[in-house]
Design a protein around this motif. Sequence first.
Motif, PDB file in Angstrom:
ATOM      1  N   VAL A 179      32.750 -51.029 -13.589  1.00 46.46           N
ATOM      2  CA  VAL A 179      33.526 -51.871 -14.490  1.00 46.46           C
ATOM      3  C   VAL A 179      33.757 -53.214 -13.809  1.00 46.46           C
ATOM      4  N   THR A 180      33.684 -54.288 -14.582  1.00 45.97           N
ATOM      5  CA  THR A 180      34.017 -55.620 -14.077  1.00 45.97           C
ATOM      6  C   THR A 180      35.285 -56.101 -14.761  1.00 45.97           C
ATOM      7  N   MET A 181      35.959 -57.061 -14.122  1.00 46.43           N
ATOM      8  CA  MET A 181      37.234 -57.552 -14.645  1.00 46.43           C
ATOM      9  C   MET A 181      37.625 -58.833 -13.931  1.00 46.43           C
ATOM     10  N   ARG A 182      38.633 -59.480 -14.456  1.00 42.62           N
ATOM     11  CA  ARG A 182      39.237 -60.618 -13.767  1.00 42.62           C
ATOM     12  C   ARG A 182      40.610 -60.199 -13.266  1.00 42.62           C
ATOM     13  N   THR A 183      40.848 -60.387 -11.965  1.00 38.17           N
ATOM     14  CA  THR A 183      42.175 -60.121 -11.412  1.00 38.17           C
ATOM     15  C   THR A 183      42.932 -61.433 -11.274  1.00 38.17           C
ATOM     16  N   LYS A 184      44.213 -61.394 -11.554  1.00 38.14           N
ATOM     17  CA  LYS A 184      45.093 -62.543 -11.346  1.00 38.14           C
ATOM     18  C   LYS A 184      46.251 -62.105 -10.468  1.00 38.14           C
ATOM     19  N   ALA A 225      47.906 -59.049 -12.665  1.00 43.04           N
ATOM     20  CA  ALA A 225      47.364 -58.819 -14.000  1.00 43.04           C
ATOM     21  C   ALA A 225      45.862 -58.567 -13.910  1.00 43.04           C
ATOM     22  N   ILE A 226      45.357 -57.796 -14.868  1.00 40.87           N
ATOM     23  CA  ILE A 226      43.926 -57.550 -15.029  1.00 40.87           C
ATOM     24  C   ILE A 226      43.542 -58.042 -16.422  1.00 40.87           C
ATOM     25  N   GLU A 227      42.470 -58.851 -16.487  1.00 39.60           N
ATOM     26  CA  GLU A 227      42.019 -59.376 -17.772  1.00 39.60           C
ATOM     27  C   GLU A 227      40.537 -59.062 -17.976  1.00 39.60           C
ATOM     28  N   ASN A 228      40.170 -58.930 -19.229  1.00 42.53           N
ATOM     29  CA  ASN A 228      38.773 -58.803 -19.661  1.00 42.53           C
ATOM     30  C   ASN A 228      37.987 -57.703 -18.940  1.00 42.53           C
ATOM     31  N   PRO A 229      38.537 -56.499 -18.837  1.00 43.04           N
ATOM     32  CA  PRO A 229      37.715 -55.435 -18.245  1.00 43.04           C
ATOM     33  C   PRO A 229      36.502 -55.164 -19.135  1.00 43.04           C
ATOM     34  N   SER A 230      35.352 -54.940 -18.505  1.00 44.12           N
ATOM     35  CA  SER A 230      34.144 -54.668 -19.290  1.00 44.12           C
ATOM     36  C   SER A 230      34.244 -53.340 -20.022  1.00 44.12           C
ATOM     37  N   GLU A 255      36.795 -62.867 -10.277  1.00 42.45           N
ATOM     38  CA  GLU A 255      36.006 -61.883 -11.002  1.00 42.45           C
ATOM     39  C   GLU A 255      35.634 -60.770 -10.014  1.00 42.45           C
ATOM     40  N   VAL A 256      35.812 -59.541 -10.437  1.00 40.80           N
ATOM     41  CA  VAL A 256      35.674 -58.399  -9.532  1.00 40.80           C
ATOM     42  C   VAL A 256      34.791 -57.329 -10.171  1.00 40.80           C
ATOM     43  N   GLU A 257      34.013 -56.651  -9.328  1.00 46.98           N
ATOM     44  CA  GLU A 257      33.245 -55.490  -9.764  1.00 46.98           C
ATOM     45  C   GLU A 257      33.751 -54.270  -9.016  1.00 46.98           C
ATOM     46  N   ALA A 258      34.053 -53.207  -9.746  1.00 52.41           N
ATOM     47  CA  ALA A 258      34.517 -51.958  -9.139  1.00 52.41           C
ATOM     48  C   ALA A 258      33.548 -50.842  -9.511  1.00 52.41           C
ATOM     49  N   MET A 281      42.145 -54.276 -11.513  1.00 54.31           N
ATOM     50  CA  MET A 281      42.136 -52.911 -11.043  1.00 54.31           C
ATOM     51  C   MET A 281      42.267 -52.891  -9.552  1.00 54.31           C
ATOM     52  N   THR A 282      41.881 -53.888  -8.975  1.00 54.31           N
ATOM     53  CA  THR A 282      42.090 -53.924  -7.557  1.00 54.31           C
ATOM     54  C   THR A 282      43.151 -54.922  -7.256  1.00 54.31           C
ATOM     55  N   ARG A 283      43.671 -54.946  -6.217  1.00 51.21           N
ATOM     56  CA  ARG A 283      44.553 -55.955  -5.831  1.00 51.21           C
ATOM     57  C   ARG A 283      44.031 -56.642  -4.665  1.00 51.21           C
ATOM     58  N   ILE A 284      43.192 -57.328  -4.964  1.00 49.88           N
ATOM     59  CA  ILE A 284      42.462 -57.971  -3.966  1.00 49.88           C
ATOM     60  C   ILE A 284      43.293 -59.020  -3.362  1.00 49.88           C
TER      61      ILE A 284
END
Length: 267
Positions: free
Chosen positions: A174-179, A149-154, A194-197, A1-4
């Motif tokens: 929401v938490t997720m993994r950014t790639k 890509a975003i994977e495994n959003p909570s 791993e990211v928290e938004a 969700m972010t583009r970190i």
Amino acid sequence: MTRIALGITGVALLALVAGCDDKKTNLAPAASSLAPTTPPPSGASTMKLVIDNASKTTITLDAPKENIKASTTGGMGSLDVDLTHIGQSRGEIKMDLSTITTNTFAEADKNAAQTTHARTWLEVGDGESGKLEDKVKEQNRYAVYAIRAIENPSAPDITKVAPVKEDADDVRTVTMRTKGELLIHGHKVDRESEVEAKFHYPVGGDAMKPMWVGIKTKTPFHVVLAEHDVKPRDGFGKIAKGSFNLLGTKVADNADISLDLRAKPQP
């Protein structure tokens, strides 16, 4: 969700003050920029968030003789977010490495000297021995992270998340993994985190209309400095061979970059 972005540098992101010569780590592919990310299909649930300039990164380099700590400010970029399909969100984050400042020591003069070295090695600032060309500093100024890509959003749909009161706001988390790809000092690598938004709303506010979003990495970006050609340099950008004895002992070969971002809906 972010583009970190690199924090930096940060990002790194942000690679701070180090590199590697004798260990012969291969350079990552050269690049002057990253390809644009593909935003989600536009619709009622999509919105563009703009990264606030107050966003920051923190950078740590752990070595046997010295644990270096630094930070950057001046985040930029934007996120294309689909509130009801978080996994389709994309974006690009830029971290201003020219702002990198170390806070390793209690003494201000030591931090000032270390900050100068960090900016010189990253080729984003002038060193003690000379002035770097402005075009070189501008080329290396930003660490950029492009979310592919975003994977495994909570939670796949942020509007279905029950809000929790934090201070004066309703907050949906929401938490997720950014790639994605991380560009530092003219070289790009694949990285994930791993990211928290946290989506902030006025109390009782419309779940489709967040006021702002806070985004933090839960796991840092691990940067191998040699892959980005970050190594001892003098004020003119030339390799300072005499400083390589610092690498791996007083100065680490790797940097960990964490992001702390704030983004607001585009007006």
